[in-house]
Scaffold this motif. Structure first.
Motif, PDB file in Angstrom:
ATOM      1  N   THR A  31      80.477  31.779 115.699  1.00 40.18           N
ATOM      2  CA  THR A  31      81.779  31.975 116.316  1.00 40.18           C
ATOM      3  C   THR A  31      82.050  30.780 117.217  1.00 40.18           C
ATOM      4  OG1 THR A  31      81.164  33.085 118.403  1.00 40.18           O
ATOM      5  CG2 THR A  31      81.316  34.450 116.400  1.00 40.18           C
ATOM      6  N   ARG A  33      85.309  29.217 120.051  1.00 37.25           N
ATOM      7  CA  ARG A  33      86.639  29.353 120.664  1.00 37.25           C
ATOM      8  C   ARG A  33      87.555  28.235 120.200  1.00 37.25           C
ATOM      9  NH1 ARG A  33      86.221  28.255 127.062  1.00 37.25           N
ATOM     10  NH2 ARG A  33      88.410  28.765 126.797  1.00 37.25           N
ATOM     11  N   ASP A  34      86.969  27.098 119.771  1.00 42.24           N
ATOM     12  CA  ASP A  34      87.718  25.959 119.255  1.00 42.24           C
ATOM     13  C   ASP A  34      87.497  25.893 117.744  1.00 42.24           C
ATOM     14  OD1 ASP A  34      88.643  23.495 118.394  1.00 42.24           O
ATOM     15  OD2 ASP A  34      87.873  22.391 120.115  1.00 42.24           O
ATOM     16  N   ALA A  57      86.695  32.712 114.562  1.00 40.32           N
ATOM     17  CA  ALA A  57      87.292  32.348 115.849  1.00 40.32           C
ATOM     18  C   ALA A  57      87.077  33.490 116.833  1.00 40.32           C
ATOM     19  CB  ALA A  57      88.784  32.070 115.677  1.00 40.32           C
ATOM     20  N   LEU A  58      86.487  33.178 117.975  1.00 45.21           N
ATOM     21  CA  LEU A  58      86.239  34.209 118.994  1.00 45.21           C
ATOM     22  C   LEU A  58      86.134  33.526 120.353  1.00 45.21           C
ATOM     23  CD1 LEU A  58      83.939  37.288 118.797  1.00 45.21           C
ATOM     24  CD2 LEU A  58      83.808  35.793 120.793  1.00 45.21           C
ATOM     25  N   ASP A  59      86.894  33.999 121.298  1.00 47.63           N
ATOM     26  CA  ASP A  59      86.897  33.478 122.665  1.00 47.63           C
ATOM     27  C   ASP A  59      86.643  34.645 123.610  1.00 47.63           C
ATOM     28  OD1 ASP A  59      87.341  32.329 125.123  1.00 47.63           O
ATOM     29  OD2 ASP A  59      89.352  31.580 124.665  1.00 47.63           O
ATOM     30  N   ASP A  62      89.362  35.792 125.942  1.00 45.03           N
ATOM     31  CA  ASP A  62      90.563  36.402 125.370  1.00 45.03           C
ATOM     32  C   ASP A  62      90.505  37.920 125.533  1.00 45.03           C
ATOM     33  OD1 ASP A  62      92.673  37.329 123.726  1.00 45.03           O
ATOM     34  OD2 ASP A  62      92.484  35.587 122.418  1.00 45.03           O
ATOM     35  N   ILE A  65      89.276  40.268 122.521  1.00 38.05           N
ATOM     36  CA  ILE A  65      87.950  39.968 122.008  1.00 38.05           C
ATOM     37  C   ILE A  65      87.441  41.051 121.055  1.00 38.05           C
ATOM     38  CG2 ILE A  65      86.819  41.010 124.025  1.00 38.05           C
ATOM     39  CD1 ILE A  65      84.591  38.982 123.702  1.00 38.05           C
ATOM     40  N   VAL A  84      76.858  32.502 124.652  1.00 35.53           N
ATOM     41  CA  VAL A  84      78.084  32.156 125.366  1.00 35.53           C
ATOM     42  C   VAL A  84      77.794  32.096 126.866  1.00 35.53           C
ATOM     43  CG1 VAL A  84      80.400  32.956 125.940  1.00 35.53           C
ATOM     44  CG2 VAL A  84      79.539  33.210 123.608  1.00 35.53           C
ATOM     45  N   GLN A 102      87.132  33.532 135.410  1.00 37.22           N
ATOM     46  CA  GLN A 102      86.634  32.908 134.182  1.00 37.22           C
ATOM     47  C   GLN A 102      85.112  32.909 134.138  1.00 37.22           C
ATOM     48  OE1 GLN A 102      88.523  29.000 134.191  1.00 37.22           O
ATOM     49  NE2 GLN A 102      89.777  29.622 132.448  1.00 37.22           N
ATOM     50  N   ALA A 106      83.166  34.970 131.345  1.00 34.16           N
ATOM     51  CA  ALA A 106      82.434  34.203 130.340  1.00 34.16           C
ATOM     52  C   ALA A 106      80.955  34.556 130.314  1.00 34.16           C
ATOM     53  CB  ALA A 106      82.604  32.706 130.600  1.00 34.16           C
ATOM     54  N   GLY A 110      82.828  39.357 128.946  1.00 33.35           N
ATOM     55  CA  GLY A 110      83.072  39.040 127.549  1.00 33.35           C
ATOM     56  C   GLY A 110      81.860  39.291 126.661  1.00 33.35           C
TER      57      GLY A 110
END
Length: 244
Positions: A31, A33-34, A57-59, A62, A65, A84, A102, A106, A110
């Motif tokens: 996975t 995020r970019d 794709a996974l952030d 977000d 999630i 992560v 954040q 993070a 998340g």
């Protein structure tokens, strides 16, 4: 062929883990995020291993999630690894609640939300392994990284509870505490060699613990176990006098 899903697949540790699992004959899904960075990593891994690597794709920052994580779990892997994390800036976090949020999300919220979805799928199936990178910074709060340390403490506690809850269902949960790691994130720091692991060393320790039935709690550099025992034993009045 067994399959591993690596959350944070574009990080230095994520790349090392992907290559280690691929060498061991596993199918790998990443996975990122970019999406562009993730596509490069997946393409590189495909060339190295001769087998296509899946990309999702996974952030973790977000709010959606849960939706992304459910998609990444199709088809359901045998192992989910979470690498992560975000060191953040302590001084900025002290005056900027958005940055503090954040760092906390993070490193704790998340990952915990993502892993809870994997855990439930594994519980229903009756098998699976979860491993996540926490930190020795979560074992006792420090002035220099209180937000990061608090988030990692939360992740460690979450993994401990998850391990207790799922052990009767045949699900393994591994907590990894690397100490310092020589990565892009720490490139500006002077790190003590004796206490610093490389991404490849972390990957080797994770694979041993997760797939060879090693310890549930892993200190990549064993000396950290001794150091943190000593730090945990310090009375609060003495600990407050320290300047690290």
């Amino acid at each position: 062929m067994p399959k591993v899903l690596i959350l944070g697949g574009t990080s230095d540790v994520g790349r090392a883990l992907a290559r280690r699992y691929a060498r061991e004959g596993w199918s790998v899904a990443l996975t990122a995020r970019d999406p562009e960075a993730g596509a490069r990593e997946a393409a590189d891994l495909t060339v190295r291993s001769g087998r296509p690597a899946d990309l999702h794709a996974l952030d973790v920052l977000d709010e959606r999630i849960e939706e992304a994580m459910r998609a990444a779990l199709e088809p359901l892997p045998d192992t989910v690894l979470c690498v992560v994390g975000m060191l953040g800036d302590q001084a900025r976090a002290e005056s900027d609640p958005g940055h503090a949020r954040q760092v906390l999300r993070a490193n704790f919220e998340g990952p915990a939300l993502a892993l809870s979805i994997a855990a439930e799928r594994f519980r229903v199936r009756g098998s699976g392994t979860i491993a996540a990178i926490s930190s020795v910074a979560g074992e006792r709060g420090r002035a220099s990284n209180s937000f990061y340390g608090a988030a990692k403490a939360g992740l460690t506690a979450y993994l401990s509870g998850l391990r207790m809850r799922l052990s009767k269902d045949g699900i393994r949960v591994v907590t990894v505490k690397p100490g310092y790691i020589r990565t892009r994130m720490t490139s500006g720091f002077r790190l003590p060699p004796l206490l610093t692991a490389t991404p490849d060393e972390v990957a080797a320790a994770v694979f041993l613990a997760a797939e060879r039935r090693g310890s549930d709690i892993v200190y990549v550099k064993p000396i950290w176990r001794i150091i943190m025992l000593a730090i945990r034993c310090l009375p609060e009045w003495a600990f407050k006098r320290l300047s690290f």
